[in-house]
Scaffold this active site. Structure first.
Site, PDB file in Angstrom:
ATOM      1  N   ASP A 259       0.805  -1.216   0.000  1.00  0.00           N
ATOM      2  CA  ASP A 259       0.000   0.000   0.000  1.00  0.00           C
ATOM      3  C   ASP A 259       0.839   1.266   0.000  1.00  0.00           C
ATOM      4  O   ASP A 259       0.396   2.321  -0.463  1.00  0.00           O
ATOM      5  CB  ASP A 259      -0.945   0.011   1.212  1.00  0.00           C
ATOM      6  CG  ASP A 259      -2.051  -1.017   1.084  1.00  0.00           C
ATOM      7  OD1 ASP A 259      -2.348  -1.423  -0.048  1.00  0.00           O
ATOM      8  OD2 ASP A 259      -2.604  -1.429   2.125  1.00  0.00           O
ATOM      9  N   HIS A 380      -9.579  -1.953  -2.671  1.00  0.00           N
ATOM     10  CA  HIS A 380      -8.418  -2.147  -3.534  1.00  0.00           C
ATOM     11  C   HIS A 380      -8.681  -3.212  -4.599  1.00  0.00           C
ATOM     12  O   HIS A 380      -9.267  -4.257  -4.302  1.00  0.00           O
ATOM     13  CB  HIS A 380      -7.199  -2.566  -2.709  1.00  0.00           C
ATOM     14  CG  HIS A 380      -6.758  -1.525  -1.730  1.00  0.00           C
ATOM     15  ND1 HIS A 380      -5.756  -1.739  -0.810  1.00  0.00           N
ATOM     16  CD2 HIS A 380      -7.174  -0.245  -1.534  1.00  0.00           C
ATOM     17  CE1 HIS A 380      -5.580  -0.644  -0.086  1.00  0.00           C
ATOM     18  NE2 HIS A 380      -6.436   0.269  -0.504  1.00  0.00           N
ATOM     19  N   ASP A 382      -6.654  -5.269  -5.825  1.00  0.00           N
ATOM     20  CA  ASP A 382      -5.972  -6.543  -5.588  1.00  0.00           C
ATOM     21  C   ASP A 382      -6.776  -7.476  -4.695  1.00  0.00           C
ATOM     22  O   ASP A 382      -6.342  -8.599  -4.434  1.00  0.00           O
ATOM     23  CB  ASP A 382      -4.565  -6.324  -5.018  1.00  0.00           C
ATOM     24  CG  ASP A 382      -4.546  -5.754  -3.598  1.00  0.00           C
ATOM     25  OD1 ASP A 382      -5.633  -5.420  -3.072  1.00  0.00           O
ATOM     26  OD2 ASP A 382      -3.440  -5.644  -3.021  1.00  0.00           O
ATOM     27  N   CYS A 571      -0.965  -7.558   0.062  1.00  0.00           N
ATOM     28  CA  CYS A 571      -0.981  -6.279   0.781  1.00  0.00           C
ATOM     29  C   CYS A 571       0.273  -6.092   1.621  1.00  0.00           C
ATOM     30  O   CYS A 571       0.729  -4.961   1.817  1.00  0.00           O
ATOM     31  CB  CYS A 571      -2.196  -6.196   1.694  1.00  0.00           C
ATOM     32  SG  CYS A 571      -3.779  -6.491   0.882  1.00  0.00           S
TER      33      CYS A 571
END
Length: 589
Positions: A259, A380, A382, A571
């Site tokens: 991030d 997000h 992802d 992450c």
């Protein structure tokens, strides 16, 4: 008779050879050329006819300029572009050479002079240095000096430094001019009688997709993430990739390495180096990109909004890039950037901040695609998609290429996409086979454990996942349209979501799509699914899907230290990769 390099004496004779008079002709023919590497071969050629324009493609022309965003300083470092002086000779490697060449008399006629100059608009984006070893390469042009006389000599090498990346207010093109000035009289300033112009394009920042070879793996160490750290470390060392661990004294408990930053690079015919894009999220990892990554031949760039509030969508788990794709005959050989935003009709949704989006669009070579990610609590991209290489299909693709059987030859990868009905179908099959009592989160304690039967009987959970599936399907259609994908190019992974109090979704169990990709090796969140004959059914399904692509799965326990904090393996990690072999200026735009 030649009197000197700049004068020719002429004598006039009569019929009887008597001298009628004499005249002196001043030779003023002067060849002046400002030269750059306009053909992009790493050599500054003489007077290239195309140096004053910039075009894309293998047959294109125009010089290339790097933003000098690395740092030659080890202590008290700042990006070199922030300094108005050269601190080390090695810094010249990050600049583009420019050569002033002249041919003619030994000296210019009295009052004539050569002047290098730039426009006010370009002055804040470029600097020019002069090769004076005594004065340590003094500045010739910058935002305070728009024009300056330069010496008239046979050859003068200059160095051009880029200061700004392309952005919303800057298309990346810069012009530098050289003028020969002629004096009119003492009452009037000199006027240009000849001007030569060269054009540079500032190299874009380029992201690297999962299909490129890894170079270095980045991860945080915290007091509670040992199982996760052990899994990532083992995977990196097993494949001989460098590993950079950010320890807790530096991360202060901020474990979200993905991030905080995104890796990319910049490239020119004479130099290239990685550049980290620092996100505006500014958690406790905020100093890591600058303090630990910025250095010699490792650049740094960031975009921070002045009048927008930063939110979760500004973290770079919400910034991905596809492998090369072809869409309706248009090629994207460096892939396309993917970001998550609010749904187009939402008036109050969260969005990635405008300054970051503007920066990404302005790079031009990886035209972004916007997906709807605001339906997620974290928000997000992802969390529901990733790309993996498909090494097992490479030979097949090459054979099809040879036989001219397909058009899109870049698809030596697959898009992994969450698909909820796949999970329900898997669980229903377990129930039908008599495994309804098998438990998710088995061994993690009674507060976590739940049976397959209980999952299938939960109508509220089913309704929540019907809503989530609609969001995922919308994104699936966008990806198919914008990346030129077919259903066969997409591998559906089993996952469940649950809604939080604001009706935004989080993964019900560790989200296997949120993985780290290291060549053929995948580091996947251990899902803690129901066990059948001692084996996790979710792992078995995932392994079967990935092994069919020639990929190997390693399952990493991130349940307590990441999943419970609403993140997963991807992450908490990051990967720097080798750049594309394709040079960006050869793209057909």
């Amino acid at each position: 008779m030649v009197e000197s390099d700049s004068k020719l004496s002429v004598t006039y004779y009569g019929d009887n050879t008597e001298v009628l008079g004499k005249a002196v002709l001043h030779l003023t023919a002067i060849e002046v050329s400002l030269d750059v590497d306009a053909d992009r071969d790493g050599v500054v050629e003489k007077n290239n006819p195309h140096k004053g324009a910039w075009t894309w493609g293998p047959e294109g022309h125009g010089a290339i300029l790097l933003v000098n965003c690395d740092s030659e300083q080890f202590y008290h470092k700042t990006p070199d572009s922030d300094r108005k002086h050269i601190t080390a000779v090695s810094d010249l490697n990050d600049m583009s050479p420019m050569v002033l060449r002249t041919k003619g008399p030994a000296q210019l006629p009295p009052g004539y002079k050569l002047t290098l100059h730039i426009s006010r608009g370009d002055a804040e984006k470029v600097r020019v240095f002069f090769p004076d070893f005594v004065k340590r390469y003094p500045l010739v042009l910058d935002d305070q000096v728009l024009s300056q006389e330069v010496p008239y000599q046979e050859e003068t090498k200059l160095y051009v430094e880029g200061l700004r990346f392309p952005d919303k207010d800057f298309d990346g093109l810069l012009k530098i001019h050289l003028s020969l000035l002629e004096p009119i009289s003492e009452d009037f300033p000199e006027t240009p009688i000849y001007t030569d112009t060269v054009v540079f394009r500032v190299a874009p920042w380029i992201m690297t997709p999962n299909t490129l070879e890894p170079v270095e793996v980045f991860v945080c160490s915290t007091k509670d993430n040992y199982p996760f750290l052990k899994g990532i470390t083992g995977l990196a060392k097993k494949n001989n990739y460098k590993l950079k661990v950010c320890y807790e004294y530096k991360n202060r408990g901020d474990r979200w390495m993905q991030d905080e930053l995104e890796f990319g690079y910049i490239d020119s015919p004479h130099q290239h180096f990685p550049v980290v894009l620092d996100s505006p999220r500014d958690g406790d990892l905020k100093d890591f990109p600058y303090d630990e990554l910025l250095g010699k031949d490792f650049g740094y760039v960031t975009r921070v909004p002045e009048d927008e509030e930063v939110n979760s969508l500004d973290s770079f788990g919400n910034l991905e890039v596809s492998p090369p794709v072809t869409v309706n005959g248009k090629h994207y050989p460096l892939g396309r950037i993917i970001i998550g935003v609010a749904f187009p009709t939402s008036a109050h949704g969260r969005n990635m901040t405008k300054v970051v989006q503007d920066f990404l669009w302005a790079q031009k070579v990886q035209e972004p695609v916007a997906l709807f990610s605001d339906w997620l609590y974290v928000g997000h991209v992802d969390e529901f998609m990733t790309f993996v290489p498909a090494p097992g299909q490479r030979r097949l693709e090459m054979l099809k290429h040879f036989l001219n059987e397909i058009d899109n030859l870049s698809l030596i990868y697959h898009l992994l996409h969450t698909y909820l009905s796949v999970c329900y179908k898997l669980f229903k099959g377990l129930q039908n086979d008599g495994h309804g009592k098998a438990k998710i989160f088995d061994g993690l304690g009674p507060d976590e454990e739940i049976s397959v039967d209980e999952i299938l009987d939960n109508e509220r959970l089913k309704s929540e996942n019907d809503y989530v599936q609609n969001c995922i399907d919308w994104n699936r259609d966008v990806l198919k349209r914008e990346l030129g994908l077919d259903d066969d190019d997409i591998i559906d992974l089993p996952i469940l979501f649950k809604l939080m109090e604001d009706n935004r979704a989080v993964a019900y169990y560790p989200d296997m799509v949120n993985m780290i990709v290291l060549g053929k090796e995948l580091g996947i969140p251990k899902p803690f699914g129901p066990k059948v004959d001692g084996r996790c059914a979710l792992e078995a399904e995932m392994t079967s899907l990935m092994e069919a692509l020639g990929l190997n799965c390693t399952y990493i326990d991130n349940f307590a230290s990441y999943h419970k904090l609403l993140g997963e393996v991807h992450c908490g990690s990051n990967v720097r990769r080798k750049p594309f072999e394709l040079r960006w200026w050869n793209l057909e735009m």
